[in-house]
Design an enzyme around this catalytic site. Structure first.
Site, mmCIF file in Angstrom:
data_model
loop_
_atom_site.group_PDB
_atom_site.id
_atom_site.type_symbol
_atom_site.label_atom_id
_atom_site.label_comp_id
_atom_site.label_asym_id
_atom_site.label_seq_id
_atom_site.Cartn_x
_atom_site.Cartn_y
_atom_site.Cartn_z
ATOM 1 N N ASP A 41 0.809 -1.220 0.000
ATOM 2 C CA ASP A 41 0.000 0.000 0.000
ATOM 3 C C ASP A 41 0.841 1.268 0.000
ATOM 4 O OD1 ASP A 41 1.012 -0.053 2.530
ATOM 5 O OD2 ASP A 41 -0.920 0.067 3.578
ATOM 6 N N HIS A 133 19.331 26.241 8.126
ATOM 7 C CA HIS A 133 18.800 27.444 7.477
ATOM 8 C C HIS A 133 18.876 28.658 8.401
ATOM 9 C CE1 HIS A 133 16.429 29.856 4.775
ATOM 10 N NE2 HIS A 133 15.530 30.086 5.709
ATOM 11 N N ASP A 172 21.505 38.537 1.216
ATOM 12 C CA ASP A 172 20.498 39.161 2.070
ATOM 13 C C ASP A 172 21.089 39.389 3.458
ATOM 14 O OD1 ASP A 172 20.363 36.657 3.433
ATOM 15 O OD2 ASP A 172 18.864 35.974 2.003
ATOM 16 N N LYS A 195 17.428 43.391 0.084
ATOM 17 C CA LYS A 195 16.383 42.971 -0.845
ATOM 18 C C LYS A 195 15.003 43.112 -0.214
ATOM 19 C CE LYS A 195 16.279 38.076 0.500
ATOM 20 N NZ LYS A 195 16.497 36.677 0.077
ATOM 21 N N THR A 226 14.772 28.023 -5.149
ATOM 22 C CA THR A 226 14.401 28.428 -6.510
ATOM 23 C C THR A 226 15.566 29.138 -7.187
ATOM 24 O OG1 THR A 226 13.541 30.571 -5.787
ATOM 25 C CG2 THR A 226 11.997 28.698 -5.825
#
Length: 315
Positions: A41, A133, A172, A195, A226
């Protein structure tokens, strides 16, 4: 590296087995045997295929998409805990679900804290990550957590290129600390882009602080998702008179068609690492992939022998 000290095992799910194999080879031990498959499954089916009772175990598994990578990690930790491993260290080269590390707007989750809790409850005694991050995520864990940096590998690579007139550019404000340390290590000056974020995937560069004219610019960041921020920063730096632009990013996420955008970009070179593994991905010719296997192996060796790992946090 000599591995004839105390019992140790390294296991991996399917997220990045090539990296786990490199780490095991560096330590001179075989990769632990685990069956990680699927039930009919589609649910994850897992079994540890060898005895781990009383052993110090290290699980190497990034938690990038799909979510099954995270679930494999959690189930691996649970299986090892129930198999009576003496200690379990979760090595998470790429810590996914980290971008929501605070509530920016009402009714938003703090996903990074949720995942930290899940890893702890599943059975980890310690966590090792690479270039989180946000630095504060290290404090989300209620167990010891180490945040290593791959900027060491990038700095060594850049030094060997013998480039002159170097400027480390932070895309940034959030990356200023990383860029500052990187710049000091390779004896470069520093610059910063301010930015404005138009949407989760779109940014607009408003101003440049610092001088890039006639310089070889290095844009350093923790990840390329991205890539819009880096691509915009590259074009703006060149328009300001930069001689060349090199990108350095630890985690090669490259969502959507962003890899193609970089292939057609004005970067002279793009440096990434192997914290993530994407089957079938082929990098454009200007890409250089540096391995973090030695960094992880040194961390395992230090933790296992109760020696300091602080040198691995720094450039």
């Amino acid at each position: 590296m000599d591995s004839e000290y105390n019992p140790i095992k390294i296991f991996s799910g399917n997220a990045n087995k090539p990296l786990a194999e490199k780490v095991a080879a560096y330590l001179g031990i075989p990769l632990g045997q685990a069956e990680v498959g699927r039930f009919p499954d589609g649910e994850i089916k897992l079994r540890i295929s060898e005895n781990v009772r009383g052993l110090n175990v290290y699980v190497i598994q990034p938690t990038n998409a799909p979510a099954e990578n995270l679930f494999e990690l959690l189930i691996l930790l649970d299986a090892l805990k129930r198999a009576s491993a003496a200690s379990i260290t979760a090595i998470i080269p790429f810590f996914g679900y980290a971008r929501q590390d605070r509530k920016v707007r009402s009714r938003e989750p703090i996903s990074a804290k949720l995942v930290a809790n899940l890893v702890t409850v599943a059975g980890a005694d310690r966590v090792v990550a690479i270039d989180l991050h946000a630095a504060q995520i290290q404090g989300f864990f209620d167990i010891p957590a180490d945040n290593l940096t791959a900027m060491v590998q990038f700095a060594q690579y850049i030094k060997h290129k013998d480039l002159e007139d170097l400027v480390v550019l932070s895309p940034d404000v959030g990356g200023v600390a990383r860029a500052s340390t990187f710049a000091q290590t390779i004896h470069a000056s520093q610059a910063l882009f301010v930015k404005k974020r138009l949407s989760p995937d779109a940014v607009e560069i408003q101003s440049l602080i610092g001088d890039v004219r006639g310089k070889n610019v290095i844009i350093a960041d923790d990840a390329i998702h991205t890539g819009n921020t880096m691509l915009n920063a590259c074009n703006r730096a060149l328009s300001e008179g930069a001689k060349s632009v090199i990108a350095c990013a630890t985690h090669a996420v490259f969502a959507g068609d962003s890899l193609g955008l970089f292939a057609r970009s004005n970067f002279s070179e793009v440096l990434v690492t192997d914290t993530m593994f994407v089957p079938g991905r082929e990098y454009p010719s200007m890409f250089t992939v540096l391995s973090v296997s030695e960094l992880i192996a040194k961390a395992v060796y230090s933790i296992h022998n109760h020696s300091s790992v602080s040198a691995l946090f720094q450039l």
